[in-house]
Design a protein around this motif. Structure first.
Motif, PDB file in Angstrom:
ATOM      1  N   PRO A   1       0.853  -1.197   0.000  1.00  0.00           N
ATOM      2  CA  PRO A   1       0.000   0.000   0.000  1.00  0.00           C
ATOM      3  C   PRO A   1       0.887   1.245   0.000  1.00  0.00           C
ATOM      4  O   PRO A   1       2.069   1.165   0.369  1.00  0.00           O
ATOM      5  N   ALA A   2       0.329   2.361  -0.420  1.00  0.00           N
ATOM      6  CA  ALA A   2       1.029   3.641  -0.249  1.00  0.00           C
ATOM      7  C   ALA A   2       0.690   4.062   1.180  1.00  0.00           C
ATOM      8  O   ALA A   2      -0.460   4.389   1.475  1.00  0.00           O
ATOM      9  N   TYR A   3       1.674   4.006   2.050  1.00  0.00           N
ATOM     10  CA  TYR A   3       1.388   4.223   3.480  1.00  0.00           C
ATOM     11  C   TYR A   3       1.133   5.697   3.795  1.00  0.00           C
ATOM     12  O   TYR A   3       1.795   6.580   3.248  1.00  0.00           O
TER      13      TYR A   3
ATOM     14  N   THR B   1       4.216   6.328  -0.507  1.00  0.00           N
ATOM     15  CA  THR B   1       3.529   7.022   0.588  1.00  0.00           C
ATOM     16  C   THR B   1       2.342   7.820   0.066  1.00  0.00           C
ATOM     17  O   THR B   1       2.386   8.394  -1.022  1.00  0.00           O
ATOM     18  N   ASP B   2       1.308   7.853   0.902  1.00  0.00           N
ATOM     19  CA  ASP B   2       0.022   8.478   0.594  1.00  0.00           C
ATOM     20  C   ASP B   2      -0.004   9.776   1.407  1.00  0.00           C
ATOM     21  O   ASP B   2      -0.028   9.727   2.634  1.00  0.00           O
ATOM     22  N   GLU B   3       0.032  10.918   0.740  1.00  0.00           N
ATOM     23  CA  GLU B   3       0.363  12.148   1.462  1.00  0.00           C
ATOM     24  C   GLU B   3      -0.715  13.229   1.465  1.00  0.00           C
ATOM     25  O   GLU B   3      -0.501  14.297   2.023  1.00  0.00           O
TER      26      GLU B   3
ATOM     27  N   LYS C   1      -5.334  -5.040  17.325  1.00  0.00           N
ATOM     28  CA  LYS C   1      -4.528  -4.777  16.131  1.00  0.00           C
ATOM     29  C   LYS C   1      -3.422  -3.781  16.475  1.00  0.00           C
ATOM     30  O   LYS C   1      -3.686  -2.756  17.105  1.00  0.00           O
ATOM     31  N   MET C   2      -2.208  -4.093  16.092  1.00  0.00           N
ATOM     32  CA  MET C   2      -1.134  -3.131  16.317  1.00  0.00           C
ATOM     33  C   MET C   2      -1.354  -1.942  15.398  1.00  0.00           C
ATOM     34  O   MET C   2      -1.510  -2.124  14.183  1.00  0.00           O
ATOM     35  N   SER C   3      -1.389  -0.743  15.952  1.00  0.00           N
ATOM     36  CA  SER C   3      -1.604   0.421  15.095  1.00  0.00           C
ATOM     37  C   SER C   3      -1.033   1.667  15.747  1.00  0.00           C
ATOM     38  O   SER C   3      -0.820   1.708  16.952  1.00  0.00           O
TER      39      SER C   3
ATOM     40  N   TYR D   1       5.785  -5.482   7.956  1.00  0.00           N
ATOM     41  CA  TYR D   1       5.383  -6.834   7.549  1.00  0.00           C
ATOM     42  C   TYR D   1       5.022  -6.870   6.066  1.00  0.00           C
ATOM     43  O   TYR D   1       5.532  -7.705   5.312  1.00  0.00           O
ATOM     44  N   THR D   2       4.132  -5.981   5.660  1.00  0.00           N
ATOM     45  CA  THR D   2       3.699  -6.012   4.251  1.00  0.00           C
ATOM     46  C   THR D   2       4.889  -5.756   3.328  1.00  0.00           C
ATOM     47  O   THR D   2       5.044  -6.420   2.296  1.00  0.00           O
ATOM     48  N   THR D   3       5.730  -4.808   3.717  1.00  0.00           N
ATOM     49  CA  THR D   3       6.866  -4.470   2.851  1.00  0.00           C
ATOM     50  C   THR D   3       7.854  -5.629   2.779  1.00  0.00           C
ATOM     51  O   THR D   3       8.373  -5.950   1.700  1.00  0.00           O
TER      52      THR D   3
ATOM     53  N   TYR E   1      -3.931  -9.228  10.512  1.00  0.00           N
ATOM     54  CA  TYR E   1      -3.283  -8.234  11.377  1.00  0.00           C
ATOM     55  C   TYR E   1      -2.272  -8.874  12.324  1.00  0.00           C
ATOM     56  O   TYR E   1      -2.492  -9.980  12.815  1.00  0.00           O
ATOM     57  N   TRP E   2      -1.248  -8.113  12.625  1.00  0.00           N
ATOM     58  CA  TRP E   2      -0.409  -8.412  13.789  1.00  0.00           C
ATOM     59  C   TRP E   2      -1.120  -7.857  15.001  1.00  0.00           C
ATOM     60  O   TRP E   2      -1.523  -6.696  15.003  1.00  0.00           O
ATOM     61  N   LEU E   3      -1.289  -8.706  15.991  1.00  0.00           N
ATOM     62  CA  LEU E   3      -2.017  -8.294  17.188  1.00  0.00           C
ATOM     63  C   LEU E   3      -1.046  -8.102  18.337  1.00  0.00           C
ATOM     64  O   LEU E   3      -0.126  -8.913  18.516  1.00  0.00           O
TER      65      LEU E   3
ATOM     66  N   LYS F   1      -6.231  -6.586   5.564  1.00  0.00           N
ATOM     67  CA  LYS F   1      -7.691  -6.591   5.370  1.00  0.00           C
ATOM     68  C   LYS F   1      -8.364  -5.253   5.658  1.00  0.00           C
ATOM     69  O   LYS F   1      -9.496  -5.035   5.265  1.00  0.00           O
ATOM     70  N   ASP F   2      -7.658  -4.323   6.358  1.00  0.00           N
ATOM     71  CA  ASP F   2      -8.265  -3.017   6.674  1.00  0.00           C
ATOM     72  C   ASP F   2      -8.622  -2.224   5.426  1.00  0.00           C
ATOM     73  O   ASP F   2      -9.511  -1.374   5.474  1.00  0.00           O
ATOM     74  N   ILE F   3      -7.917  -2.476   4.322  1.00  0.00           N
ATOM     75  CA  ILE F   3      -8.171  -1.659   3.133  1.00  0.00           C
ATOM     76  C   ILE F   3      -8.649  -2.538   1.969  1.00  0.00           C
ATOM     77  O   ILE F   3      -8.352  -2.279   0.810  1.00  0.00           O
TER      78      ILE F   3
HETATM   79  O1  ME8 Z   1      -4.346   2.527   4.642  1.00  0.00           O
HETATM   80  N1  ME8 Z   1      -0.920  -5.824  10.882  1.00  0.00           N
HETATM   81  O2  ME8 Z   1      -2.250   3.464   4.807  1.00  0.00           O
HETATM   82  P1  ME8 Z   1      -1.774   2.950   6.254  1.00  0.00           P
HETATM   83  C1  ME8 Z   1      -0.634  -6.039   9.592  1.00  0.00           C
HETATM   84  N2  ME8 Z   1      -2.785   5.105   2.823  1.00  0.00           N
HETATM   85  N3  ME8 Z   1      -0.465  -5.051   8.677  1.00  0.00           N
HETATM   86  C2  ME8 Z   1      -0.598  -3.795   9.085  1.00  0.00           C
HETATM   87  C3  ME8 Z   1      -0.911  -3.495  10.438  1.00  0.00           C
HETATM   88  C4  ME8 Z   1      -1.077  -4.583  11.359  1.00  0.00           C
HETATM   89  N4  ME8 Z   1      -1.334  -4.414  12.660  1.00  0.00           N
HETATM   90  N5  ME8 Z   1      -0.976  -2.154  10.570  1.00  0.00           N
HETATM   91  C5  ME8 Z   1      -0.703  -1.627   9.325  1.00  0.00           C
HETATM   92  C6  ME8 Z   1      -3.464   3.261   4.223  1.00  0.00           C
HETATM   93  N6  ME8 Z   1      -0.473  -2.606   8.430  1.00  0.00           N
HETATM   94  C7  ME8 Z   1      -3.635   3.985   2.892  1.00  0.00           C
HETATM   95  C8  ME8 Z   1      -3.362   3.008   1.770  1.00  0.00           C
HETATM   96  S1  ME8 Z   1      -3.064   2.406  -0.825  1.00  0.00           S
HETATM   97  C9  ME8 Z   1      -3.527   3.054  -2.261  1.00  0.00           C
HETATM   98  C10 ME8 Z   1      -3.503   3.580   0.377  1.00  0.00           C
HETATM   99  C11 ME8 Z   1      -0.101  -2.416   7.011  1.00  0.00           C
HETATM  100  O3  ME8 Z   1      -0.528   3.708   6.557  1.00  0.00           O
HETATM  101  C12 ME8 Z   1      -1.041  -3.170   6.086  1.00  0.00           C
HETATM  102  O4  ME8 Z   1      -0.407  -3.336   4.850  1.00  0.00           O
HETATM  103  O5  ME8 Z   1      -2.881   3.007   7.234  1.00  0.00           O
HETATM  104  C13 ME8 Z   1      -2.178  -2.185   5.939  1.00  0.00           C
HETATM  105  O6  ME8 Z   1      -3.042  -2.484   4.853  1.00  0.00           O
HETATM  106  C14 ME8 Z   1      -1.422  -0.901   5.767  1.00  0.00           C
HETATM  107  O7  ME8 Z   1      -0.284  -1.049   6.667  1.00  0.00           O
HETATM  108  C15 ME8 Z   1      -2.214   0.359   6.082  1.00  0.00           C
HETATM  109  O8  ME8 Z   1      -1.336   1.437   5.998  1.00  0.00           O
END
Ligand code: ME8
Length: 510
Positions: free
Chosen positions: A10-12, A49-51, A300-302, A24-26, A292-294, A262-264
């Motif tokens: 994804p573009a983060y 990156t999504d800016e 969910k780790m966030s 993880y995804t990267t 998700y990594w929990l 799965k969030d997106i």
């Molecule tokens: O959603 N476990 O960006 P984002 C596993 N900008 N993967 C995780 C995770 C977790 N606990 N937390 C984050 C966006 N990820 C948008 C996307 S794309 C056109 C735009 C990873 O920074 C996972 O890949 O919130 C998830 O989908 C992504 O970070 C969300 O990144």
């Protein structure tokens, strides 16, 4: 035949520093990209990156920085974290780059000219504190915004809509004909369910935001008072980086694989395909979804919960390869996985220090101690037959599992061989053979060494640094194809003096 494959993360969002979820995804994309390169395919591995959008404006304001300065800083952090983790991406796109804005503008205009974007009235619950519309899920029991504790105002305003409804049935047809478009299967079913729900409620997708509320976005080409909704902007990064409009685009895009959590799923499994259809761009090849990594209490780790681990801290402690190994081996791709120090230490000690580390350490030590090699001319040992049978299974399982993104199973298929090799050592006891039958000892240890080289070659995608070190010591080319017989392995005649310790046992820190 050489194929062109593209893999994207994804573009983060740049509203926080990269955490272990992003890593993880990267890393999963990196592992897959390395695997594909080793099979001889032409790989384009993209991250970014999504800016744009109000989230970013707010994050910048909180830090007292201009939004441009803030984006540069965090995008730079993503870049440097990927560099220090050894990520082999071919491109890193920022949605604030000119090359991307150009493509977004072009695609919007194209869809508008085709009559699939129209102006309409949007009514929703707007929170002025958050500066955005809230969904009912974001309200507390009293109908208030959970952050500002105020009931949002119902407002109506002009916005532009994309005729998503027109394309939902077409996308559904495509999915029904080809279930590999979204994987694993549970997410494929979820996408079909979401399409049905959206068709039922009949809404199109709002793709603009009025500039009077949000300036930080890409201007809508046919109305200067509006900017593009951040998802419509961000999703297009995949084609802008693949060179939309250039002659090389077709081939590159023909092998497009997107990996997400799965969030997106909804934007990637529903919005994006309908946008591609409207823009007359061929469909992506596969959307690959993980869980998700929990963290603590299985949450969910966030970044918002503040429970996410820092990938650089972990790699400083464990090393890049061990961190990659843990992430790739521990999570059953598709499902959720728990993250704790204890789980990590147990996994790494069992697989890397014990299974793999021991095999390599004792084989090399005995080769040195009994002065048996490396001797490429040594005869194959009788255990070679058993090893060959295991190699047949390895070859079949490994490739099939990598192709279907089952990282944990692909790695496990190598560990089946590793455990077999450890069993052979225990059974034939080279330390006794060294005293009683030196020629057999030479042949056994060199046969084991051939098998170890095979193990290392198959572990390259997940352990790129450690395998490269050891393969170079043995003078094995690290870009060799995956061998499937012991005799296909070529190492140099040498006297081993010292070699790098592969993986040490680690202790829990807390
Ligand atoms: O959603 N476990 O960006 P984002 C596993 N900008 N993967 C995780 C995770 C977790 N606990 N937390 C984050 C966006 N990820 C948008 C996307 S794309 C056109 C735009 C990873 O920074 C996972 O890949 O919130 C998830 O989908 C992504 O970070 C969300 O990144």
């Amino acid at each position: 035949m050489k194929k062109s494959v593209m893999i994207t993360t994804p573009a983060y969002y740049v509203n926080a520093r990269p955490h272990i979820g992003h890593a993880y995804t990267t890393i999963a994309c990196d592992t897959w990209a390395r695997y594909q390169r080793l099979t001889g395919n032409d790989v384009f591995f993209l991250t970014g990156t999504d800016e744009h959008g109000d989230k970013i404006v707010k994050a910048a304001a909180e830090q007292g920085k201009s939004v441009e300065e803030y984006c540069d800083e965090i995008a730079g952090e993503f870049k440097s974290v990927w560099q220090s983790l050894g990520i082999s991406c071919d491109d890193m796109i920022r949605t604030t780059e000119v090359r991307h804005k150009k493509v977004v503008t072009e695609i919007l205009q194209k869809i508008y000219d085709a009559g699939d974007i129209y102006a309409g009235e949007y009514t929703g619950k707007y929170c002025f504190g958050c500066e955005r519309y809230l969904t009912d899920k974001e309200l507390n029991g009293k109908g208030e915004c959970e952050v500002h504790l105020k009931v949002p105002e119902v407002i109506s305003e002009k916005n532009y809509f994309f005729k998503m409804q027109k394309y939902l049935p077409i996308w559904k047809e495509m999915l029904l004909k080809n279930s590999s478009l979204v994987q694993p299967e549970g997410y494929y079913k979820e996408v079909l369910g979401t399409i049905d729900e959206l068709v039922k409620n009949g809404e199109d997708l709002s793709i603009s935001r009025p500039k009077k509320r949000l300036k930080w976005g890409i201007e809508i080409p046919f109305d200067k008072d509006y900017v593009t909704y951040v998802w419509f902007d961000a999703l297009i990064n995949y084609v802008s980086a693949a060179g939309y409009g250039a002659s090389s685009f077709g081939v590159r895009w023909s092998g497009a694989h997107h990996m997400i959590a799965k969030d997106i799923l909804k934007p990637h499994g529903v919005y994006w395909p309908t946008m591609l259809l409207a823009a007359q761009i061929p469909m992506y090849k596969r959307l690959i979804v993980h869980g998700y990594w929990l963290g603590f209490q299985d949450q969910k780790m966030s970044k918002s919960l503040g429970n996410a681990k820092d990938p650089l801290e972990l790699s400083a402690w464990l090393g890049n390869d061990a961190l990659r190994f843990f992430l790739m081996r521990e999570m059953n791709f598709g499902g959720d996985a728990r993250f704790s120090e204890e789980i990590m230490v147990n996994r790494l000690n069992a697989n890397l220090a014990n299974d793999l580390g021991n095999l390599v350490q004792r084989t090399l030590s005995m080769l040195k101690k009994y002065e048996c090699g490396p001797a490429p001319s040594a005869k194959l040992h009788q255990s070679g037959d058993t090893i060959h049978a295991a190699l047949k299974t390895l070859k079949k399982d490994y490739h099939q599992r990598f192709e279907s993104f089952e990282f944990h199973n692909a790695i496990e298929s190598v560990f089946v061989l590793i455990r077999l090799l450890n069993k052979i050592v225990d059974e034939y006891k080279p330390w006794q053979l060294a005293k009683e039958n030196l020629p057999e000892c030479v042949s056994l240890l060199n046969t084991l060494l051939r098998a170890i080289v095979i193990v290392l070659l198959y572990l390259r995608p997940v352990l790129p640094e450690k395998t490269a070190d050891l393969l170079s010591l043995l003078k094995v080319k690290s870009d060799e194809e995956f061998p499937d017989t012991l005799t296909a392995v070529h190492f140099a005649e040498a006297k081993l003096d010292t070699w790098p310790m592969l993986f040490q046992r680690i202790e829990i820190k807390e």
